[in-house]
Design an enzyme around this catalytic site. Structure first.
Site, mmCIF file in Angstrom:
data_model
loop_
_atom_site.group_PDB
_atom_site.id
_atom_site.type_symbol
_atom_site.label_atom_id
_atom_site.label_comp_id
_atom_site.label_asym_id
_atom_site.label_seq_id
_atom_site.Cartn_x
_atom_site.Cartn_y
_atom_site.Cartn_z
ATOM 1 N N ASP A 85 -3.011 101.056 85.937
ATOM 2 C CA ASP A 85 -4.145 100.819 85.032
ATOM 3 C C ASP A 85 -3.923 101.522 83.700
ATOM 4 O O ASP A 85 -4.134 100.959 82.627
ATOM 5 C CB ASP A 85 -5.445 101.353 85.655
ATOM 6 N N TYR A 140 -9.470 103.760 99.489
ATOM 7 C CA TYR A 140 -8.288 103.676 98.638
ATOM 8 C C TYR A 140 -7.282 104.765 99.022
ATOM 9 O O TYR A 140 -6.108 104.486 99.273
ATOM 10 C CB TYR A 140 -8.684 103.808 97.162
ATOM 11 N N GLY A 159 -17.199 98.816 88.475
ATOM 12 C CA GLY A 159 -17.106 98.502 89.907
ATOM 13 C C GLY A 159 -16.582 97.096 90.149
ATOM 14 O O GLY A 159 -16.828 96.500 91.191
ATOM 15 N N ALA A 160 -15.851 96.551 89.173
ATOM 16 C CA ALA A 160 -15.377 95.170 89.289
ATOM 17 C C ALA A 160 -13.872 95.096 89.485
ATOM 18 O O ALA A 160 -13.303 94.018 89.563
ATOM 19 C CB ALA A 160 -15.784 94.384 88.043
ATOM 20 N N GLY A 161 -13.205 96.261 89.531
ATOM 21 C CA GLY A 161 -11.749 96.250 89.669
ATOM 22 C C GLY A 161 -11.064 95.961 88.349
ATOM 23 O O GLY A 161 -9.938 95.474 88.322
ATOM 24 N N LEU A 162 -11.741 96.243 87.235
ATOM 25 C CA LEU A 162 -11.164 95.959 85.914
ATOM 26 C C LEU A 162 -10.882 97.256 85.155
ATOM 27 O O LEU A 162 -10.738 97.259 83.946
ATOM 28 C CB LEU A 162 -12.090 95.033 85.114
ATOM 29 N N SER A 216 -12.545 100.248 84.473
ATOM 30 C CA SER A 216 -13.392 100.867 83.452
ATOM 31 C C SER A 216 -13.058 102.353 83.296
ATOM 32 O O SER A 216 -13.143 102.892 82.197
ATOM 33 C CB SER A 216 -14.873 100.648 83.759
ATOM 34 N N GLU A 256 -7.712 111.170 86.633
ATOM 35 C CA GLU A 256 -8.195 110.431 87.812
ATOM 36 C C GLU A 256 -7.905 111.219 89.103
ATOM 37 O O GLU A 256 -8.780 111.363 89.965
ATOM 38 C CB GLU A 256 -7.499 109.066 87.808
ATOM 39 N N HIS A 310 -1.788 97.105 94.958
ATOM 40 C CA HIS A 310 -1.527 98.215 95.883
ATOM 41 C C HIS A 310 -0.034 98.455 96.057
ATOM 42 O O HIS A 310 0.426 98.813 97.143
ATOM 43 C CB HIS A 310 -2.206 97.980 97.246
HETATM 44 C C1 GLA Z 1 -6.755 100.693 91.526
HETATM 45 C C2 GLA Z 1 -5.839 101.848 91.152
HETATM 46 C C3 GLA Z 1 -4.446 101.342 90.745
HETATM 47 C C4 GLA Z 1 -3.882 100.370 91.781
HETATM 48 C C5 GLA Z 1 -4.926 99.316 92.157
HETATM 49 C C6 GLA Z 1 -4.456 98.430 93.288
HETATM 50 O O1 GLA Z 1 -7.018 99.927 90.388
HETATM 51 O O2 GLA Z 1 -6.381 102.589 90.097
HETATM 52 O O3 GLA Z 1 -3.571 102.420 90.537
HETATM 53 O O4 GLA Z 1 -3.403 101.039 92.891
HETATM 54 O O5 GLA Z 1 -6.162 99.891 92.527
HETATM 55 O O6 GLA Z 1 -3.376 97.674 92.892
#
Ligand code: GLA
Length: 376
Positions: free
Chosen positions: A168, A217, A118-121, A123, A156, A35
């Site tokens: 990302d 977010y 949905g895992a924060g990776l 996708s 996005e 973040h």
């Molecule tokens: C998501 C967003 C990124 C970043 C992270 C948090 O993955 O796509 O831009 O802000 O959250 O670090």
């Protein structure tokens, strides 16, 4: 069947012809610097071994035609120039956004992904960059990493409604196997940071999935903008702890800003810890990052906190773990000695996964795991 083979077979079944090629983009895991990308900060993500494959072929006419083999073979067909976002936002929104950005025409695409969703990776960024690469190959153009990443960020923001940063997309476009990517989100300068051979980066699923679009977010991003505005600066990159404490901000806004400035400092320190081959220092930074995301930025959830605590207890002083990605569920990332990995995974299986009947789906990444050497 490898991911490439599956994608080619899916293309043949959907379109009745051979693809001209297959493009690939990995997912990413963020080691530290969470973040802070939308605050012009420093981040340290790395590409992972799962990703998105897109089989493509050039064809006559100017239509883009695509099939998402993981989404019940859903199809989409449009002219890039006149495309509109799909409502509600789904894979088609990203496809249409990237097609317009690339000014794609006359192309057929079949998409398959192996990233956990949905895992924060990431996708979605992986999907965008793979689509961009496929359309670039079909259109015989050669965008730079930065151009591709910025186009994916527009997809996005404007096509899916998530006001994400640039981490990302840059990690996926410019990251190299076995390296973490130090990215300065202020000027998009990058440095590849080699991971020690005997360290493992392990991603473990909490079983709680999240959706970025849910508004949390974008709300955190707004909190940071409010803090910067109140401090009279353009971004929190220019703030420091004294400035925030002296400013008499709303306590919640101050806590958000304190997370950001401390996390940017931790990211710089993590690069030094990696380069000094210092697992203990790296572990301390990961634990502090998690505590700050949980208590000051408030983007963790109880199941993830519990998993992180168990992981940190299992690792001991030589390494550490924290939540990774946007938060509100998803995976955790752990950094530890590679030879401690099997016991670490077994402990979490026993203490976290079995009682909850959840699947950890552990992924081992890091120096030893070269994307190029992985069968796709
Ligand atoms: C998501 C967003 C990124 C970043 C992270 C948090 O993955 O796509 O831009 O802000 O959250 O670090």
């Amino acid at each position: 069947m490898t991911l490439t083979e599956r994608t080619m077979a899916g293309f043949r079944a959907a379109f009745g012809s051979e693809p001209d090629g297959v493009a690939f983009a990995p997912g990413r895991v963020n080691l530290i610097g969470e973040h802070v990308d939308y605050n012009d900060g420093l981040v340290l993500p790395l590409p992972i071994s799962t990703g998105t494959a897109v089989a493509w072929s050039r064809c006559d006419g100017s239509e883009v035609e695509a099939v998402a083999l993981d989404f019940g073979k859903e199809r989409d067909r449009f002219l890039a120039r006149s495309a509109k976002p799909h409502q509600p936002a789904d894979w088609r929104s990203y496809l249409r956004g990237m097609a317009q950005g690339m000014d794609a025409q006359g192309v057929k695409l079949a998409i398959v992904g192996s990233n956990p969703r949905g895992a924060g990776l990431s996708s979605s960024a992986s999907l965008c960059i793979a689509l961009g690469r496929a359309m670039a190959a079909a259109g015989q153009v050669d965008p730079t990493h930065r151009e591709l990443a910025l186009m994916a960020q527009i997809a996005e923001h404007e096509w899916a409604g998530v006001h994400c940063g640039i981490m990302d997309q840059m990690a996926i476009a410019a990251g190299e196997p076995g390296h973490a990517l130090l990215l300065d989100c202020r000027n998009l300068e990058t440095r590849q940071v080699a991971l020690p051979e005997d360290w493992a980066v392990i991603i473990v699923q909490s079983g709680v999935t999240r959706g970025l679009v849910e508004g949390h977010y974008n709300a955190r991003r707004r909190d940071c903008e409010l803090a910067a505005q109140a401090l009279g600066i353009t971004s929190l990159r220019d703030a420091d702890e004294d400035m925030i404490r002296a400013a008499n901000l709303d306590p919640v806004i101050a806590a958000r800003a304190l997370h950001v400035v401390s996390e940017i400092a931790r990211t710089a320190e993590a690069v030094s810890a990696i380069e000094a081959h210092d697992l203990a220092a790296m572990g301390t930074l990961l634990r502090a990052s998690h505590a700050s995301l949980r208590d000051q930025f408030e983007v963790s959830v109880p199941a993830v906190d519990e998993l992180v605590d168990l992981a940190n207890a299992a690792i001991g002083p030589q390494g550490g773990a924290r939540m990774t990605g946007g938060g509100f569920g998803g995976a955790i990332v752990a950094v530890l000695a590679a030879d401690a990995a099997p016991r670490f995974i077994a402990t979490l299986e026993q203490q976290f996964a079995q009682p909850r009947r959840a699947a950890l789906n552990p992924m081992i990444e890091g120096k030893g795991r070269h994307l190029a050497g992985i069968e796709l």
